[in-house]
Design an enzyme around this catalytic site. Structure first.
Site, PDB file in Angstrom:
ATOM      1  N   ARG A  47      -1.180 -28.476 -12.545  1.00 23.35           N
ATOM      2  CA  ARG A  47      -1.470 -29.092 -13.834  1.00 23.35           C
ATOM      3  C   ARG A  47      -0.223 -29.685 -14.483  1.00 23.35           C
ATOM      4  NH1 ARG A  47      -4.605 -24.416 -16.697  1.00 23.35           N
ATOM      5  NH2 ARG A  47      -2.775 -23.492 -15.733  1.00 23.35           N
ATOM      6  N   LYS A 146      -6.331 -14.593  -0.998  1.00 23.87           N
ATOM      7  CA  LYS A 146      -7.084 -13.526  -1.652  1.00 23.87           C
ATOM      8  C   LYS A 146      -6.875 -13.623  -3.159  1.00 23.87           C
ATOM      9  CE  LYS A 146      -3.803  -9.844  -2.234  1.00 23.87           C
ATOM     10  NZ  LYS A 146      -3.384  -8.494  -2.099  1.00 23.87           N
ATOM     11  N   HIS A 176      -2.144 -12.196   4.919  1.00 21.02           N
ATOM     12  CA  HIS A 176      -0.810 -12.409   5.486  1.00 21.02           C
ATOM     13  C   HIS A 176      -0.311 -11.203   6.286  1.00 21.02           C
ATOM     14  CE1 HIS A 176       0.418 -10.475   1.703  1.00 21.02           C
ATOM     15  NE2 HIS A 176       1.505 -10.097   2.349  1.00 21.02           N
ATOM     16  N   LYS A 180       2.172 -10.730  10.147  1.00 26.21           N
ATOM     17  CA  LYS A 180       3.447  -9.999  10.261  1.00 26.21           C
ATOM     18  C   LYS A 180       3.752  -9.691  11.722  1.00 26.21           C
ATOM     19  CE  LYS A 180       3.345  -7.957   5.654  1.00 26.21           C
ATOM     20  NZ  LYS A 180       4.636  -8.234   5.040  1.00 26.21           N
ATOM     21  N   GLU A 214       4.283   0.497  -2.480  1.00 26.26           N
ATOM     22  CA  GLU A 214       5.176  -0.439  -3.160  1.00 26.26           C
ATOM     23  C   GLU A 214       5.951   0.302  -4.242  1.00 26.26           C
ATOM     24  OE1 GLU A 214       3.162  -4.507  -3.945  1.00 26.26           O
ATOM     25  OE2 GLU A 214       1.597  -3.015  -4.110  1.00 26.26           O
ATOM     26  N   ASP A 233      -7.599  -4.731  -4.235  1.00 24.20           N
ATOM     27  CA  ASP A 233      -6.419  -5.572  -4.031  1.00 24.20           C
ATOM     28  C   ASP A 233      -5.790  -5.355  -2.644  1.00 24.20           C
ATOM     29  OD1 ASP A 233      -4.537  -7.474  -5.046  1.00 24.20           O
ATOM     30  OD2 ASP A 233      -3.083  -5.869  -5.314  1.00 24.20           O
ATOM     31  N   HIS A 238      -6.013  -6.003   3.361  1.00 23.15           N
ATOM     32  CA  HIS A 238      -4.881  -5.731   4.249  1.00 23.15           C
ATOM     33  C   HIS A 238      -5.064  -4.446   5.079  1.00 23.15           C
ATOM     34  CE1 HIS A 238      -3.136  -8.885   1.981  1.00 23.15           C
ATOM     35  NE2 HIS A 238      -2.793  -8.163   0.949  1.00 23.15           N
ATOM     36  N   LYS A 338       1.154   1.700  -6.119  1.00 26.19           N
ATOM     37  CA  LYS A 338       2.238   1.009  -6.833  1.00 26.19           C
ATOM     38  C   LYS A 338       3.143   2.043  -7.490  1.00 26.19           C
ATOM     39  CE  LYS A 338       0.340  -3.515  -7.788  1.00 26.19           C
ATOM     40  NZ  LYS A 338       1.341  -4.210  -6.985  1.00 26.19           N
TER      41      LYS A 338
END
Ligand code: NAP
Length: 488
Positions: A47, A146, A176, A180, A214, A233, A238, A338
């Protein structure tokens, strides 16, 4: 090195975070490796009202730092910039696509690659507007990021919108993790060596653990994350995709639909988790205040964009089982979270122990044989076997056979997005999810979410900087196991 046919790559969301951190750097690497055909163009669409020059400044500021530094030599960045164009479009506005049409005029013979790095609310409008403006050629492919829906119903809706304009064979759904290198190497290890096949089954493999931990929290994406949670998520895509790569039967070939057919069979064989099973085989967690990497992390509910009374999970552990001959009775433990103690992504295959030990082992020894496929913090594959400790007596100790491919091949700059982009350029679909795979994954995930809602299963708190709620250790301990932790 693979040489793609000439293409035009149209990157929607070309000013976004993913474009700057991953996609443009991966494209630069491809270009610097000499895999970008001379006449091929990259047209970034967003945009923001930039001129081409302003956009190139923006890219230099935000993407250049993320490319493989060893490829930044002489004029490699300037040469990459030559292939980039920028078009400012509001993607909801049908007429403004004519600006894109001007860029693509007379280039119908080239493969046309539409990469949608935007929110999924734009997928339908983009497809429709490309169709209305006759920009979809028979050589077109579309790649989508995703999240592909938040349940089976919405995933089907997104698919229905895309499939009005694109055949299934033109749709590249990106995960993704499948790009890997260690995951690719797992495929090579399983199907390029006769050694593992007799061991790759119940009776030989005791349990499988897949961890994606993570250290980061929600990092400015609180609003999105709070609507999503760790199950949608990470697990739905994954971790389930990695489970499929471990558990699938040998495909007849790497080409075409071979791998996708086998992954689908695994997803369909997943034992449904419903009702009481959800209570005993899943753990929901949410981080509370703590310390990660010497930094204070607030409660999840105090993060920007997160509802103060949020019950969204930032951690999930679960036990999956596969109802087929090869895997019956073998637990697959999946966990992701997380604000965890360590950043680590790995697949751990624990083999059965010897039926009877004739050696004087030290107490508390870990499982003798273990295959660890590590993606983070470093990439590699290790096979732990038992060997004799030097010196007197017969005391055994686990040692690692270390397949450190980065040292063997010194490949340095090849990353997951690079690999998947080259597959997109070459029309190789095998590492992209097919619609029926996505559908089957949601069919397995949906009942977990609805049981959590119906039974009011709230996440258990864990301090940031730990390994998640204690219930997660209890989940595997009930079967007599423990999670593999680095150095364990
Ligand atoms: P982002 O930073 O919010 O970027 C969104 C992009 O879409 C921007 O370029 C924005 O352009 C453009 N855009 C939004 N509305 C538009 C409109 N009406 N017309 C034209 N352009 C519009 O998002 P992101 O983090 O890059 O993520 C993109 C997609 O990838 C999302 O679906 C996300 O879930 C997925 N994803 C992201 C990551 C990640 O690490 N970021 C990882 C995996 C998947 P302007 O900036 O010019 O407004």
């Amino acid at each position: 090195m693979i040489q793609p046919q000439p293409f035009d790559l149209i990157l929607f969301g070309g000013t976004g975070d993913l474009a700057m951190r991953k996609l443009l750097p991966a494209m630069f690497n491809i270009h610097a490796h000499g895999q970008w055909p001379e006449e091929s163009k990259l047209i970034c669409v967003a945009r923001s009202d930039y001129t081409r020059g302003e956009f190139l400044d923006f890219v230099a500021e935000h993407a250049r730092g993320n490319v493989s530094q060893e490829l930044l030599e002489k004029d490699s960045w300037a040469r990459f910039c030559e292939v980039i164009d920028y078009v400012a479009i509001d993607l909801f506005d049908t007429d403004s696509y004519q600006k894109l049409g001007v860029q693509l005029e007379g280039r119908e013979a080239f493969n046309r690659l539409f990469y949608l790095s935007t929110g999924p609310n734009l997928f339908g409008p983009i497809c429709e507007n490309l169709g209305k403006n006759q920009l979809i050629t028979k050589n077109s492919r579309i790649a989508v990021e995703k999240p592909l829906g938040r349940d089976q119903k919405s995933a089907r809706e997104i698919n229905a919108q895309m499939s009005q304009y694109f055949e299934e064979q033109q749709i590249y759904r990106i995960d993704h993790y499948l790009g890997k290198e260690p995951v690719q190497n797992l495929i090579a290890l399983r199907f390029g060596n006769a050694l593992f096949e007799p061991l790759w089954r119940r009776g030989r493999i005791r349990d499988v653990q897949i961890t994606v931990a993570e250290q980061l929290g929600v990092e400015g994406r609180g609003e999105f994350y709070d609507q999503t949670g760790a199950l949608r998520d990470m697990i739905q895509n994954h971790l389930l995709q990695m489970l499929c790569i471990i558990a699938m039967e040998p495909p007849t070939s790497m080409a075409g639909d071979g791998v996708r057919d086998e992954k689908l069979k695994v997803l369909k064989a997943l034992k449904p988790l419903r009702g009481d099973d959800v209570l005993s085989k899943t753990v929901r967690g949410q981080y509370s205040r703590g310390i990660v990497n010497s930094k204070d992390v607030p409660d999840y509910t105090a993060e920007k964009g997160v509802a103060p009374d949020s019950t969204t999970e930032t951690y999930v552990a679960l036990k999956a089982e596969i109802d087929n001959w090869r895997w019956s009775g073998v637990p697959f433990y999946l966990r992701t979270g997380k604000s965890m103690q360590t950043k680590i992504s790995e697949i751990v295959i624990n083999f059965e122990e010897v039926p009877h030990s004739i050696f004087d082992n030290e107490p508390g020894m870990p499982t003798p044989n273990r295959l660890v496929i590590q993606m983070q913090p470093s990439e590699g594959i290790k096979l732990s076997i038992m060997a004799k400790k030097p010196g007197d007596g017969m005391r055994l100790t686990p040692v690692n056979l270390n397949l450190d491919l980065s040292k063997t091949y010194k490949r340095g700059s090849y990353n997951a997005y690079q690999r998947l982009l080259v597959d997109l350029m070459c029309g190789n679909l095998s590492l992209f999810m097919r619609h029926d795979e996505l559908d089957a994954a949601w069919a397995w995930i949906d009942p977990i979410i609805s049981t959590w809602q119906d039974r009011d299963v709230r996440p258990k708190h864990y301090p940031a900087g730990t390994w998640g709620p204690a219930a997660s250790s209890a989940l595997v301990a009930r079967d007599g196991f423990s999670w593999h932790e680095e150095g364990h």
